[in-house]
Structures are given as structure tokens and as C-alpha cells.
Motif scaffolding. Structure first.
Motif, short mmCIF file in Angstrom:
data_model
loop_
_atom_site.label_atom_id
_atom_site.label_comp_id
_atom_site.label_asym_id
_atom_site.label_seq_id
_atom_site.Cartn_x
_atom_site.Cartn_y
_atom_site.Cartn_z
N ARG A 77 -2.25 2.94 12.63
CA ARG A 77 -2.01 2.50 11.26
C ARG A 77 -0.71 1.72 11.18
N TRP A 78 -0.65 0.82 10.20
CA TRP A 78 0.54 -0.03 10.07
C TRP A 78 1.07 -0.03 8.65
N LEU A 108 -4.10 -7.34 11.59
CA LEU A 108 -3.43 -6.23 12.25
C LEU A 108 -4.05 -5.96 13.62
N ARG A 109 -5.38 -6.23 13.73
CA ARG A 109 -6.09 -5.99 14.99
C ARG A 109 -5.69 -6.99 16.05
N ASP A 110 -5.66 -8.27 15.66
CA ASP A 110 -5.47 -9.35 16.62
C ASP A 110 -3.97 -9.53 16.91
N PRO A 111 -3.55 -9.37 18.17
CA PRO A 111 -2.10 -9.42 18.46
C PRO A 111 -1.45 -10.75 18.05
N ALA A 112 -2.20 -11.89 18.18
CA ALA A 112 -1.59 -13.18 17.82
C ALA A 112 -1.35 -13.25 16.32
N LEU A 113 -2.36 -12.84 15.55
CA LEU A 113 -2.19 -12.84 14.09
C LEU A 113 -1.09 -11.85 13.69
N ARG A 114 -1.08 -10.73 14.40
CA ARG A 114 -0.07 -9.72 14.05
C ARG A 114 1.33 -10.26 14.29
N HIS A 115 1.44 -11.09 15.33
CA HIS A 115 2.74 -11.69 15.60
C HIS A 115 3.17 -12.58 14.43
N THR A 116 2.23 -13.40 13.95
CA THR A 116 2.55 -14.26 12.80
C THR A 116 2.89 -13.41 11.57
N ALA A 129 0.84 -1.20 0.00
CA ALA A 129 0.00 0.00 0.00
C ALA A 129 0.87 1.24 0.00
N ALA A 130 0.33 2.32 -0.55
CA ALA A 130 1.08 3.57 -0.60
C ALA A 130 1.22 4.17 0.79
N GLU A 131 0.19 4.08 1.59
CA GLU A 131 0.18 4.71 2.90
C GLU A 131 -0.01 3.62 3.95
N PRO A 132 0.32 3.91 5.21
CA PRO A 132 0.01 2.94 6.27
C PRO A 132 -1.50 2.67 6.31
N VAL A 133 -1.88 1.42 6.60
CA VAL A 133 -3.30 1.07 6.56
C VAL A 133 -3.87 1.00 7.98
N GLN A 134 -5.16 1.23 8.06
CA GLN A 134 -5.79 1.27 9.38
C GLN A 134 -5.91 -0.11 9.99
#
Lengths: 412, 429
Positions: B281-282, B255-263, B243-248
Motif C-alpha cells: 500500500r502507498w 503505483l503498480r508501474d515503476p516508471a509511472l511511480r517514479h514520475t 485518501a485517509a488510509e494508504p491505498v492498494q
């Protein structure tokens, strides 16, 4: 340090600049330096000016006196020189300056109309302005240079040197303490006071050389010199720590404010290509890698801006030509009349005719007649009907080759 | 190859373009090997589960903008028409075609013949070359490595497109036949290439090739998740990477779920990348360690890639824009956000008149920086406007941002105590 509440003041259009929050803040910073500088002399905490413009008035006055020559200035001339300022501010300033002896009558006698200015006050003002620039940084430089000369002077006594070393030690100690407090305080305040840190290396070096001179000449001042040395080290250390804290707190771009705009501009304008490029050495950026999806490529081809094909418009007469519009009879009965006429012409005198007999072999004409007859049949107000039988005759040699048997009849 | 080496290899491709592989050298895990008949090849990362950056469109996330996208893609279509001669096989590698034939095809496609069109088409060819979509060499065009990434399902659409593109009307008797031009170019590649062509097409260019491997290496990470979560992870991976910009955060479960974000973080780490947060945003950026490893490679140690690092004039221009758009507004208190992006454009006139850079160098540097998304162009009226730091500056890690600030301070105020403090801190580490 005495805290001074700024007394309420009337806002006069002193200068052209609009009174913004920024300018108020700048004014307040200037005033706080004034207060700190004269804290030692002030009789009470309200004794320092509460508007930086008042200092400008004094400066304007001194400049006018310098221009005036031996005749000095009358009250009217002084007022004229300060015409840019409101009368009450001018009067206030003149009263104070006269009261403190900065401006005096040329001859001390009643009804004296001409005034002269004091040299000491002008020098004092120059000093004030310099202090304003860097919070005393350059004064410290000058002081150290002078002290250096003094202690090297053969006429200087040991007592004078001791006094000088003691004074310097005290100044450095206070300076270091201020920096330490800043270092442990908020980062915003540290950032604001950061100019006090500039040039510290140079000052510490000068102080050390002064210390060396004193110690070599008067070894018996050993104790005082130890104090001075400690103060210098404390100061250098505090300054390094403050700068280090600034660098640590860097966040990501905040410290860019610590270099003045002019430094940045000079860098941008004078740095060589290689020096500029060296800033980004070792940074890794992405190569251009746009994605061209097959669907997007197809879409781009479809959306290609094609020039309009050259289509000559057909030639037209220059005369007005309404076309054959008027020849059409659009009255509601016209269609019925035409259909009646056609049915009658097919039937003649008979009350019933076979379609196969009346249509003829020209299918193109026949189908038009058939369409009209179907219309006739569907209109209940017309007295004719089409009647179809179930039979179908096929004859490859005839036109049309397939024929269903139907009759046109008069309705009873 | 260790995980670390593989991560560095992935980061190198992202930074400098497809990697060259020597004869018989296998591609790092997670990359497809585009093998030439002489068993040399190029390596290019593939995406997990057959995703492509088109996924961003489904999620209504804006991808990195393509400069003059319509024109560029039409020119790519013209190249495809000329190079993909046998529609029964995959488009890559295709056959070489003379640039003139591509230009004629493009002209036929848009129905314009003027010089302006020709210059635009040449600009598009250069951009396609820079981004490894085509290989331009000595009057001959080849399909580039990135064309091998088109998913097989999309080949039918491309075939249909190639079929309906008009054939150019060419004079029967050209002085030199197309085949002769191609043959001459191929035999002549041993000559030193012109300055602007960094590329040296190997002897075997265009002489066939095949795509080998090309499965993303995430199966052990993704295997434990059900289909829905797996798709969410892949979507988040593609979105933060492209993506051009960080996404929400709120828009993507991974991105919301910390476990998924870790993976997700682990997936990125295998590519030498890391997650970067801007409030809620990430986005993703180069892992600091990997970036340092790449920086330490130096010009000699770099494996052969399509592009190489930014040139001196590009880096100089970028620094100038950072000074004018970020440092000066910051010093004047006009920039409230602690960010390397800025709404204050650096006027082109400032760059032209008040710097030590020759104008020709400046213009070409601005062009390639714009193309790479390192600079954004701000247009405002006829004269106003200029350049601001581009979307790539979202992708700097906090450490990289801090280092950029320090480097600027060291360069502009080398004698300030602040510079001394920076140096002292660095030597202490």
C-alpha cells in the motif's frame, strides 16, 4: 554453559494462574538464570530445579522457620506452612534441603522430630532473588562498593588487592564478551537481554575509581591494573555498541519495549505540559483540510433532518363507523344491469337515437354518460352499439362547441 | 524561486493552511493567487488537470473523514447563501455577512430553533474557519480561500443550491442593520483580536478580489504521457495525497508501474512530498528534508499562514496518546505491528485524571486534534472508548517514525544507555 533439557514434569495446579505459553516462557527464563548461577556448583547438569515453584517452597519454609522461634518446626508444621503446594513437591524439596543441610534436625540424634533452618541458605536465597531481578547488575554494584572499601582498608595486603583486581578484570571481560556476542547476534535476543545494559555508566565509573585506588596504593600492581582497565574499557565499549545497535535497529517503534511500562506511566503522569509537547517539536503534520465538494454540500442540504411538519389529524367519531362500504353492490351482474337500464332510458321505444339529442348541454354530466355508453358498446353481451359518422359540427355558442355525430342503436 | 523553495512553500501550506502573500509577491508555482484589491493575497495549491479530491469518490477510495460532515456542509451552504450575493460572478470572495444572519439561515434550512442547534452550528463555523473554508472575524463571516478552489463547472450547481435555500424570516426592525454590523466590524479590525482568533482580516477583507494563475506545474512531467497514463498519474497523485488510509498498489496503474511511480514521485517532490510504502500500500508524506526545513524555520521565521503549528497543549495531548496507545502496549507486548497506529485507545479518564493538563485545555486540544485527523475517537459503550493516533500517522516517513521513537525514549528515559546511544548517534552525524 551446560544446556539442560527440562525433564518431563507433571502439571499440577500449583498456583491459581492458568498455564499459558507466556508463563511457561517466564518460568524458563527464571530457570535458565538458576542454572547459570549454580553451574559452578552443580554435580551434573540436571541438578538445578526444573520448576520455579520449588524455590518458592524453600522460601515459604524459611519464612515459616523465621516465624517459629526457638521451638523450630516439626514435620507437620512444615507441611502446614507449605499446604499450598502438592505433597510430592513438598517431600522432594524437604529431602533435598535436608540432604544439603539447609534444614537440619535440631539435635543430631535418631527420631528427631524438630527441625531448624540454616542462616547461610537464607542469605543465599536472598542473593538468588536479587540476581533474578537484574541478572547480577546490582550485585556487581555491591561487589564494587565492597572492593572499594576493602582496598582502602589499611589491613588489606597487596596480594589481596591483586586477587581482587584479577577477579574484577575477569568478570568485566566475560561481561563484555557476552555483550559483544549479543551485539553480533539476533536483534531479538539483544532486545531481550537489554536490561543487562542498564546502569553501565555507573558500574564503569565505580570500577575505574577502584582501579585508581589500587594503582595509587600499590604502583607495583601496574600490570594487573592495566588488565583491569582494558577490561573496563572493553565492557563500556561493548555496552555502548550494544545500545547503539539497539538504537539503529530501532525500526520504528520496537525500541519502545526497552523502557518498562512503569517508566512510561510515570512519564505520562508526571511530565509537564511543556516536556510532553517537546517530544513533537519539529514534527510537521497536516492542517485540517477536508474537501467540501459542491455535490456533497447539495446532498447534505437535501439530507437535512427536517422535523415532521405539524399536521393535526382530522377529528374522528368515537363510535364505530364502517363507512358507506355496504351500499356498494359488488355482484358481477350489478354493473350490467345498471348499463342496460341506462341505455334503455336513453333509447325509450326507439331503436336508434342521436347522441346530440340525448346528451344535453351540460358537458360534465354528458361526459359521464358518454363514458358509460362507450362501456356499453365495448361489452358484446349487451345488445347496444355506438355508431359514429365522419361529420363534425362546430358551433362556438353551444356547449360542447365541437360535436361529432354518433348514434346509439339496438343491436339486431 | 527555486524548486526547493517552492516545495517548502507547498509543504507549508499543507501543514499550516493557505499562505499570506505581501503586496505584489507572486504565488509559488502550482498555486493560485487570491489577490485582494490592495494587491496582497493568499496562495493555495491547485491540483493537476482540474482534478479535485472528489476524484477519490470515483475510485471508491475513502477521503479523510470530515467531522460531522452533514452539519458542517449545511452550515457552509448557509454561509454561501449569505455571502454569495451576486450569483453572476464567482462565489469567492463574495461579501461579508453577519454571523447572526448565517445562523438564521441555517435555522431556516433545518427547521430547528433550539440552543443545541445553535451550538452545533457554531462548532461547525469554527471547524470551517480552522480549515480555511470561511473566515470568521468579530461577528462577521467571509468565504475562505478554499472556496476559490471549487471548479467553475460546479458553480451552476452551487447557484442552484443557493437559490433554493430558504430566506430566513427575520423581524423587520432589527436593532442594528446587517450592513452596519459588517461596516462596524470592518472598521474595527485594527483592534487586537480576541485570544481564540489568530486571524487578523486585512483592511480590505471582503472588498473584492480575484483568483489569478492556478495551473498545476506538472505539464513538463505529464506532457510525455498519453491521455490514459496522464489520467492514471493524476488519479494516483490525488489518491495518495488525500485518501485517509494508504491505498492498494494493485488498484492504481501509476503505483503498480515503476516508471509511472517514479514520475508520481517527482510530482510529489515538487510539493515537498514523498511516497511512503506500507507493504503493498502507498500513501504520501512530507519529504524528510522539507520537513526539517520547516521545523528549522521556528516560530519567527514562519511566513504568515492561516494556522501555524500545533499549540503546546495539542502536542502534549498527542504525546500522551502516543505513550498510552503505542508505547505502553508495545512495552507490554500487546502491539505486534511496527506502526504508530494502534487499536488500544487511551481512555479519556486517564487523560483527565492522571496527567498534568488542565481539563479545559485538554478538551479543546482533543477537539482540534480530532479535527486534524491526528487523533481518532473510538467509541465503545457509554464509558469505555477513548482516543487512538489518527490516520495522519500513516504519513510519517520511516525516518520520521524512527525520530518519533527516539524523542519519546529521550523524554521518558533520559538517563538510560539507550538515550545515550541515541544522542551519541545524533552528534556523530
Amino acid at each position: 554453559m551446560p544446556r539442560v533439557s527440562v525433564r518431563s514434569r507433571t502439571l499440577e495446579p500449583v498456583s491459581e494462574q492458568p498455564l499459558t505459553l507466556d508463563s511457561v516462557l517466564t518460568d524458563e527464563a527464571v530457570l535458565s538464570t538458576y542454572r547459570r548461577m549454580f553451574a559452578a556448583l552443580a554435580r551434573d547438569s540436571g541438578a538445578v530445579v526444573d520448576d520455579p515453584a520449588l524455590v518458592d517452597i524453600a522460601e515459604t519454609l524459611f519464612a515459616a522457620f523465621a516465624e517459629a522461634g526457638e521451638e523450630w518446626l516439626t514435620h507437620e508444621q512444615m507441611r502446614f506452612a507449605c499446604r499450598a503446594y502438592p505433597t510430592d513437591q513438598f517431600d522432594n524439596r524437604l529431602r533435598v534441603l535436608k540432604g544439603l543441610g539447609a534444614i537440619r534436625e535440631v539435635f543430631p540424634k535418631p527420631n528427631q522430630l524438630r527441625y531448624r533452618a540454616s542462616f547461610t541458605s537464607v542469605v543465599g536465597l536472598m542473593f538468588i532473588r536479587r540476581m533474578m531481578d537484574d541478572g547480577g547488575q546490582s550485585e556487581m554494584h555491591r561487589l564494587l562498593a565492597l572492593e572499594d572499601l576493602n582496598v582502602a582498608d589499611p589491613r588489606t595486603t597487596m596480594e589481596e588487592a591483586r586477587q581482587s583486581a584479577l577477579n574484577l578484570a575477569r568478570a568485566f571481560r566475560l561481561w563484555a564478551l557476552e555483550l559483544i556476542t549479543l551485539t553480533t547476534g539476533t536483534i531479538e535476543e539483544l532486545r531481550e537481554q537489554a536490561p543487562k545494559l542498564w546502569g553501565t555508566e555507573e558500574i564503569a565509573r565505580r570500577a575505574q575509581s577502584l582501579h585508581g585506588t589500587i594503582l595509587t596504593r600499590w604502583p607495583e600492581l601496574d600490570r594487573v591494573c592495566t588488565d583491569l582497565r582494558a577490561a573496563i574499557y572493553a565492557y563500556s565499549d561493548a555496552s555502548r555498541r550494544a545500545a547503539g545497535r539497539l538504537a539503529d535497529s530501532a525500526g520504528t517503534t520496537r525500541n519502545l519495549t526497552l523502557l518498562p511500562t512503569e517508566t512510561w506511566r510515570t512519564f505520562a503522569q508526571t511530565a509537564s505540559r511543556e516536556r510532553l509537547a517537546a517530544v513533537l517539536d519539529g514534527f510537521v503534520f497536516d492542517a485540517p483540510a477536508p474537501w467540501h465538494d459542491p455535490a456533497a454540500i447539495a446532498r447534505a442540504v437535501d439530507e437535512a433532518p427536517r422535523p415532521a411538519p405539524a399536521q393535526p389529524t382530522p377529528p374522528r367519531s368515537t363510535l364505530p363507523d364502517p363507512g358507506p362500504e355496504s351500499s356498494l353492490d359488488s355482484s358481477p351482474s350489478a354493473a350490467l344491469e345498471r348499463l342496460t337500464q341506462m341505455a334503455e332510458s336513453l333509447l325509450g321505444d326507439a331503436s336508434r337515437v342521436a347522441l346530440a339529442d340525448v346528451l344535453g348541454s351540460d358537458w360534465v354530466a354528458a361526459r359521464r354518460v358518454l363514458a358509460d355508453l362507450t362501456t356499453v358498446d365495448l361489452r358484446p353481451e349487451l345488445p347496444y352499439r355506438l355508431v359514429w359518422s365522419d361529420g363534425l359540427s362546430v358551433d362556438p355558442d353551444r356547449e360542447p362547441a365541437w360535436l361529432s355525430h354518433g348514434y346509439l342503436e339496438r343491436a339486431s | 524561486m527555486t524548486a526547493r523553495q517552492s516545495a517548502v512553500a507547498h509543504a507549508l501550506v499543507r501543514a499550516y493552511g493557505p499562505a499570506r502573500l505581501g503586496a505584489g509577491v507572486p504565488a509559488p508555482p502550482g498555486m493560485a493567487r487570491l489577490t485582494r484589491p490592495d494587491s496582497t493575497g493568499e496562495a493555495l495549491p491547485v491540483w493537476p488537470d482540474g482534478a479535485t479530491p472528489s476524484l477519490l469518490e470515483e475510485h471508491q477510495v475513502t477521503p479523510v473523514p470530515v467531522e460531522r460532515s452533514g452539519e458542517t456542509r449545511r452550515v457552509l451552504a448557509a454561509v454561501l447563501k449569505c455571502c454569495w450575493t451576486d450569483l453572476s460572478v464567482d462565489p469567492w470572495p463574495g461579501d461579508p455577512a453577519p454571523v447572526e444572519l448565517v445562523l438564521d439561515t441555517y435555522r431556516e434550512l433545518i427547521g430547528r430553533t433550539d440552543d443545541l442547534m445553535r451550538n452545533w452550528a457554531r462548532g461547525a463555523l469554527r471547524r470551517l474557519h480552522d480549515s480555511a473554508w470561511i473566515v470568521l472575524d468579530d461577528g462577521v463571516v467571509l468565504l475562505g480561500p478554499r472556496c476559490a478552489l471549487w471548479p467553475v463547472e460546479a458553480h451552476a450547481q452551487l447557484q442552484e443550491l443557493v437559490r433554493r435555500l430558504p430566506e430566513p424570516e427575520r423581524a423587520e426592525l432589527t436593532v442594528v442593520g446587517d450592513a452596519d454590523i459588517v461596516a462596524a466590524a470592518r472598521s474595527g479590525t485594527s483592534d487586537p483580536p480576541p485570544d481564540d482568533m489568530v486571524e487578523i482580516v486585512p483592511e480590505s477583507a471582503g472588498g473584492g478580489g480575484r483568483v489569478e494563475g492556478g495551473a498545476a506545474e506538472f505539464d513538463d512531467l505529464l506532457g510525455g504521457y498519453d491521455e490514459r497514463r496522464r489520467a492514471e498519474l493524476v488519479a494516483a497523485f490525488m489518491v495518495v495525497e488525500h485518501a485517509a488510509e494508504p491505498v492498494q498498489e494493485a488498484r492504481f496503474a501509476a503505483l503498480r508501474d515503476p516508471a509511472l511511480r517514479h514520475t508520481l514521485g517527482e510530482m510529489l517532490a515538487r510539493r515537498g512530498r514523498t511516497l511512503i510504502q506500507h507493504r503493498d500500500r502507498w500513501t504520501s508524506g512530507y519529504d524528510d528534508g522539507v520537513a526539517a526545513a520547516i521545523g528549522a524555520l521556528g516560530a519567527d521565521g514562519l511566513p504568515e499562514t492561516a494556522r501555524g503549528p500545533l499549540g503546546v497543549s495539542e502536542r502534549a495531548v498527542l504525546t500522551l496518546v502516543l505513550v498510552h496507545s503505542v508505547a505502553i502496549p508495545r512495552a507490554e507486548g500487546l502491539l505486534p505491528e511496527d506502526s504508530w497506529l494502534s487499536p488500544h485507545p487511551t481512555p479519556v479518564e486517564e487523560l483527565r485524571r492522571h496527567t498534568q493538563l488542565p481539563i479545559g485545555e485538554l478538551e479543546s486540544a482533543l477537539r482540534s486534534l480530532r479535527h486534524a485527523g491526528l487523533l481518532g475517537q473510538v467509541k465503545a459503550g457509554e464509558e469505555a472508548g477513548g482516543y487512538v493516533p489518527g490516520p495522519q500517522f500513516h504519513r510519517l516517513t520511516p525516518a520520521a517514525r524512527r525520530r518519533l521513537q527516539e524523542e519519546l525514549i529521550l523524554a521518558a528515559g533520559p538517563n538510560t544507555p539507550l538515550a545515550a546511544a541515541v544522542l551519541a548517534r545524533r552528534s556523530a552525524r
